[in-house]
Design a protein around this motif. Structure first.
Motif, PDB file in Angstrom:
ATOM      1  N   MET A 197       0.837  -1.202   0.000  1.00 50.79           N
ATOM      2  CA  MET A 197       0.000   0.000   0.000  1.00 50.79           C
ATOM      3  C   MET A 197       0.870   1.250   0.000  1.00 50.79           C
ATOM      4  O   MET A 197       1.979   1.252   0.524  1.00 50.79           O
ATOM      5  N   PHE A 198       0.354   2.317  -0.572  1.00 46.52           N
ATOM      6  CA  PHE A 198       1.078   3.584  -0.652  1.00 46.52           C
ATOM      7  C   PHE A 198       0.922   4.383   0.639  1.00 46.52           C
ATOM      8  O   PHE A 198      -0.059   4.246   1.368  1.00 46.52           O
ATOM      9  N   ILE A 199       1.907   5.244   0.881  1.00 44.38           N
ATOM     10  CA  ILE A 199       1.787   6.300   1.877  1.00 44.38           C
ATOM     11  C   ILE A 199       1.991   7.618   1.151  1.00 44.38           C
ATOM     12  O   ILE A 199       3.005   7.806   0.471  1.00 44.38           O
ATOM     13  N   ASP A 200       1.025   8.505   1.285  1.00 44.38           N
ATOM     14  CA  ASP A 200       1.004   9.786   0.575  1.00 44.38           C
ATOM     15  C   ASP A 200       1.785  10.824   1.383  1.00 44.38           C
ATOM     16  O   ASP A 200       1.433  11.135   2.519  1.00 44.38           O
ATOM     17  N   CYS A 201       2.834  11.372   0.787  1.00 43.81           N
ATOM     18  CA  CYS A 201       3.676  12.336   1.498  1.00 43.81           C
ATOM     19  C   CYS A 201       3.133  13.763   1.434  1.00 43.81           C
ATOM     20  O   CYS A 201       3.709  14.665   2.053  1.00 43.81           O
ATOM     21  N   LEU A 205     -10.480   9.825   2.592  1.00 40.73           N
ATOM     22  CA  LEU A 205     -10.364   8.408   2.930  1.00 40.73           C
ATOM     23  C   LEU A 205     -11.116   7.538   1.929  1.00 40.73           C
ATOM     24  O   LEU A 205     -10.675   6.424   1.615  1.00 40.73           O
ATOM     25  N   ASP A 206     -12.233   8.014   1.418  1.00 40.00           N
ATOM     26  CA  ASP A 206     -12.968   7.263   0.394  1.00 40.00           C
ATOM     27  C   ASP A 206     -12.105   7.052  -0.846  1.00 40.00           C
ATOM     28  O   ASP A 206     -12.100   5.965  -1.449  1.00 40.00           O
ATOM     29  N   VAL A 207     -11.369   8.101  -1.237  1.00 44.49           N
ATOM     30  CA  VAL A 207     -10.468   7.994  -2.386  1.00 44.49           C
ATOM     31  C   VAL A 207      -9.331   7.021  -2.083  1.00 44.49           C
ATOM     32  O   VAL A 207      -8.990   6.153  -2.895  1.00 44.49           O
ATOM     33  N   TYR A 208      -8.743   7.173  -0.915  1.00 46.17           N
ATOM     34  CA  TYR A 208      -7.598   6.339  -0.550  1.00 46.17           C
ATOM     35  C   TYR A 208      -7.944   4.850  -0.531  1.00 46.17           C
ATOM     36  O   TYR A 208      -7.134   4.006  -0.916  1.00 46.17           O
ATOM     37  N   ASP A 209      -9.140   4.526  -0.084  1.00 53.93           N
ATOM     38  CA  ASP A 209      -9.537   3.120  -0.048  1.00 53.93           C
ATOM     39  C   ASP A 209      -9.652   2.533  -1.453  1.00 53.93           C
ATOM     40  O   ASP A 209      -9.493   1.325  -1.642  1.00 53.93           O
ATOM     41  N   LYS A 210      -9.894   3.389  -2.442  1.00 53.94           N
ATOM     42  CA  LYS A 210     -10.015   2.930  -3.829  1.00 53.94           C
ATOM     43  C   LYS A 210      -8.658   2.776  -4.514  1.00 53.94           C
ATOM     44  O   LYS A 210      -8.506   1.939  -5.409  1.00 53.94           O
ATOM     45  N   ILE A 211      -7.684   3.605  -4.119  1.00 53.46           N
ATOM     46  CA  ILE A 211      -6.380   3.576  -4.804  1.00 53.46           C
ATOM     47  C   ILE A 211      -5.280   2.965  -3.940  1.00 53.46           C
ATOM     48  O   ILE A 211      -4.104   3.049  -4.271  1.00 53.46           O
ATOM     49  N   ASN A 212      -5.678   2.353  -2.815  1.00 48.66           N
ATOM     50  CA  ASN A 212      -4.741   1.592  -1.995  1.00 48.66           C
ATOM     51  C   ASN A 212      -3.702   2.465  -1.304  1.00 48.66           C
ATOM     52  O   ASN A 212      -2.512   2.131  -1.272  1.00 48.66           O
ATOM     53  N   ASP A 251      -2.569   3.778   2.256  1.00 48.64           N
ATOM     54  CA  ASP A 251      -2.724   3.381   3.661  1.00 48.64           C
ATOM     55  C   ASP A 251      -2.781   4.585   4.594  1.00 48.64           C
ATOM     56  O   ASP A 251      -3.652   4.687   5.461  1.00 48.64           O
ATOM     57  N   LYS A 252      -1.831   5.503   4.421  1.00 52.62           N
ATOM     58  CA  LYS A 252      -1.711   6.679   5.286  1.00 52.62           C
ATOM     59  C   LYS A 252      -1.348   7.887   4.439  1.00 52.62           C
ATOM     60  O   LYS A 252      -0.932   7.752   3.289  1.00 52.62           O
ATOM     61  N   THR A 258      12.019  -3.614  -4.724  1.00 55.79           N
ATOM     62  CA  THR A 258      12.686  -2.829  -3.681  1.00 55.79           C
ATOM     63  C   THR A 258      12.543  -1.334  -3.940  1.00 55.79           C
ATOM     64  O   THR A 258      12.179  -0.565  -3.039  1.00 55.79           O
ATOM     65  N   VAL A 259      12.809  -0.915  -5.161  1.00 57.80           N
ATOM     66  CA  VAL A 259      12.692   0.501  -5.508  1.00 57.80           C
ATOM     67  C   VAL A 259      11.240   0.951  -5.378  1.00 57.80           C
ATOM     68  O   VAL A 259      10.951   2.026  -4.829  1.00 57.80           O
ATOM     69  N   PHE A 260      10.323   0.142  -5.882  1.00 56.46           N
ATOM     70  CA  PHE A 260       8.902   0.494  -5.791  1.00 56.46           C
ATOM     71  C   PHE A 260       8.486   0.717  -4.351  1.00 56.46           C
ATOM     72  O   PHE A 260       7.837   1.722  -4.027  1.00 56.46           O
TER      73      PHE A 260
END
Length: 294
Positions: A1-5, A32-39, A41-42, A278-280
């Motif tokens: 899952m991604f973490i948005d900086c 949060l609705d958007v985040y749940d769709k695009i995976n 996490d935080k 690893t890079v991803f």
């Protein structure tokens, strides 16, 4: 899952922001609705504390309240206008930043005040940020007046001076003007938006990142995505070389204008094995975890 900086959110709907197409900013719940769709996490929420680019300003307390409601999803940054505390270049900004650091804020920004990057009040903010031990997300602008963001000239010489002067301060670079400098031959028009085409000659961004370990890349918004997608072959090299200092982000503002092309771009590079797992993972989440000590 991604973490948005890099993202923005509000507790309650506020006055529309012209730059986002007259749409209101996202509430935490809409985000949060958007985040749940695009995976995702935080996310790091960046308060907007200056009037340069919006029709409203936010308090650090608002961000802390949002993060308290959703502690598993949101990470607070604080923000501070460099003109705060009597508008002087020796204002005790360190005291304010340490206060919010101790309240749980993990960084500073997004710094969008439209002052020259060399302005002594801006330099004082950098000094205070370094003393507080907090990273700082900044937005660069190509002009003074009629825009938001710290003013910087072609070649990013003002930024280089700041990187030299404050070696312990982690600078998170962001904006069209910042990412346009991937190419040394960027035009005046290119610095205002999203230049297209292959990288003809390495610009200030890769050169500064090689020279200064305290410069990090906030690859959010259309500007961050465009910096990579404009030249996929160079993007692979860039992601590999600076895999420890690049951070995924979205810069989502309005629920009516949600675009997350970087998600698909990074997933595509991974699926095609142009970047390693690893890079991803570093760019998608691990770097921000390490840098902010989450």
């Amino acid at each position: 899952m991604f973490i948005d900086c890099h993202v923005h959110a509000v507790q309650e709907p506020v006055c529309p922001w012209p730059a986002s197409g007259l749409n209101p900013f996202c509430t935490a719940e809409e985000l949060l609705d958007v985040y749940d769709k695009i995976n995702v996490d935080k996310a790091v929420i960046l308060p907007l504390c200056t009037p340069d680019g919006a029709t409203f300003t936010q308090s650090n307390e608002e961000i802390l309240r949002i993060c308290k409601r959703y502690p598993d999803r949101f990470i607070p940054f604080c923000n501070l206008d460099p003109r705060a505390v009597f508008n002087t270049p020796d204002a005790p900004l360190e005291y304010v930043l340490k206060y919010y650091r101790d309240k749980g804020c993990k960084g500073i920004g997004e710094v969008t005040v439209n002052l020259d990057m060399d302005d002594l009040r801006v330099q004082n903010l950098f000094k205070a940020a370094e003393a507080a031990g907090l990273p700082l997300t900044f937005h660069l602008a190509y002009t003074l007046g009629g825009l938001y963001g710290l003013y910087e000239e072609p070649g990013l010489k003002k930024l280089e001076k700041a990187l030299q002067k404050f070696p312990k301060l982690k600078f998170f670079g962001h904006s069209q003007t910042f990412w346009a400098e991937m190419d040394a031959n960027v035009t005046a028009v290119g610095r205002k938006g999203y230049p297209k085409g292959k990288i003809t000659e390495e610009g200030a961004i890769p050169k500064l990142m090689r020279k200064y370990p305290n410069l990090y890349g906030d690859v959010s918004a259309g500007s961050g995505w465009n910096a990579l997608a404009r030249d996929e072959e160079y993007a692979v090299k860039f992601l590999n070389e600076f895999q420890d200092r690049l951070m995924f982000g979205t810069d989502i503002c309005s629920p009516q204008n949600i675009q997350t092309p970087l998600v698909d771009f990074l997933l595509k590079l991974r699926s095609e094995k142009k970047i390693s797992e690893t890079v991803f993972q570093k760019v998608a989440r691990e770097n921000i975890i390490r840098i902010l000590d989450l």
